[in-house]
Design an enzyme around this catalytic site. Structure first.
Site, PDB file in Angstrom:
ATOM      1  CG  HIS A   9       2.188  73.004  63.203  1.00 21.76           C
ATOM      2  ND1 HIS A   9       1.440  73.841  63.898  1.00 21.76           N
ATOM      3  CD2 HIS A   9       1.672  71.065  62.441  1.00 21.76           C
ATOM      4  CE1 HIS A   9       0.351  72.854  62.842  1.00 21.76           C
ATOM      5  NE2 HIS A   9       0.354  71.895  62.401  1.00 21.76           N
ATOM      6  CG  ASN A  15      -3.728  75.002  64.602  1.00 21.17           C
ATOM      7  OD1 ASN A  15      -1.849  75.254  64.475  1.00 21.17           O
ATOM      8  ND2 ASN A  15      -3.439  74.544  63.459  1.00 21.17           N
ATOM      9  CD  GLN A  21      -3.009  75.500  60.218  1.00 19.78           C
ATOM     10  OE1 GLN A  21      -2.670  76.015  60.025  1.00 19.78           O
ATOM     11  NE2 GLN A  21      -2.486  74.137  60.444  1.00 19.78           N
ATOM     12  NE  ARG A  58       0.214  73.079  59.081  1.00 22.89           N
ATOM     13  CZ  ARG A  58       0.338  72.528  58.236  1.00 22.89           C
ATOM     14  NH1 ARG A  58       0.271  73.779  57.439  1.00 22.89           N
ATOM     15  NH2 ARG A  58      -1.076  71.852  57.985  1.00 22.89           N
ATOM     16  CD  GLU A  83      -1.660  66.891  59.114  1.00 28.13           C
ATOM     17  OE1 GLU A  83      -1.850  65.955  58.874  1.00 28.13           O
ATOM     18  OE2 GLU A  83      -2.737  67.697  60.247  1.00 28.13           O
ATOM     19  CG  HIS A 142       2.483  68.734  60.241  1.00 23.57           C
ATOM     20  ND1 HIS A 142       1.698  69.670  59.947  1.00 23.57           N
ATOM     21  CD2 HIS A 142       2.781  68.000  59.083  1.00 23.57           C
ATOM     22  CE1 HIS A 142       2.576  70.102  59.589  1.00 23.57           C
ATOM     23  NE2 HIS A 142       3.316  69.141  58.426  1.00 23.57           N
TER      24      HIS A 142
END
Length: 215
Positions: A9, A15, A21, A58, A83, A142
């Protein structure tokens, strides 16, 4: 053989701040949307049949941007390619992780690498089977997912060592029979998606290179 192009992403504000995250649902920022458009432009050099995405916003938005560029339907959402979960470390910077969880200290709630691979690989096999031989599918996912897949399918080579998983980067695999294999890392669109001057994934996520990372 089915081709699967895994795309990380685009950038989020976390980030940029180098916060972990994991399962926390942080949206793309404007740079992240631009990175998704850039990835879509590179992927448009090839023919694709579908886009699949993690349901975290995302990745879902990255997949949606790419799907529009490719002239395809909105992405199918696949929770299994979300993720890796980092438990109590989510939201922390690398410095905060080091202070709160010194080396050797377990992170409560962190998903093991084995559990991550155990949910992602069957999901990729299902995607490949759904679209069938000869299909090409984009999977918006991810960084830790892509790193885990690369490490799992290519454990005896150093092709992936030192290769960053940049926001918006593209990593291609092929699924044939029951085996997922890494395609050449020097695929031209992959090289262009890994521009110099960007942060390596390990720099963005301190826990991925930690010796205490649970297997």
């Amino acid at each position: 053989m089915t081709l699967l192009y895994l795309v990380r992403h685009g950038e989020t504000d976390w980030n940029r701040a180098r916060r972990i995250q994991g399962s926390t649902d942080i949206p793309l920022n404007d740079l992240g949307r631009a990175q998704a458009r850039e990835a879509g432009g590179l992927l448009a050099r090839r023919r694709f049949d579908a886009v699949v995405a993690s349901p975290l916003s995302r990745a879902a938005e990255t997949g949606a941007i790419i799907a529009v560029r490719l002239g395809l339907a909105p992405p199918e959402l696949a929770p299994e390619v979300a993720e890796r979960r980092y438990g109590d470390a989510e939201g922390l910077t690398g410095e905060q992780v080091e202070a709160r969880f010194p080396p050797g200290t377990p992170v409560p709630g962190r998903e093991s690498r084995g559990a991550l691979v155990g949910r992602v690989l069957p999901a990729l096999a299902t995607i490949a089977a759904r679209y069938g031989d000869g299909a090409s599918v984009v999977v918006a996912t991810h960084g830790a997912v892509i790193r885990a897949v690369v490490n799992h399918v290519s454990p005896d080579t150093d092709a992936h060592l030192g290769v960053p998983i940049r926001n918006g980067s593209i990593h291609s695999f092929e699924f044939a029979g029951d085996a997922l294999t890494l395609r050449e890392f020097d695929d031209p669109i992959e090289v262009e998606s890994e521009r110099p001057g960007t942060y390596a994934f390990e720099y963005q996520n301190a826990l991925e290179s930690e010796a205490a990372d649970p297997v």
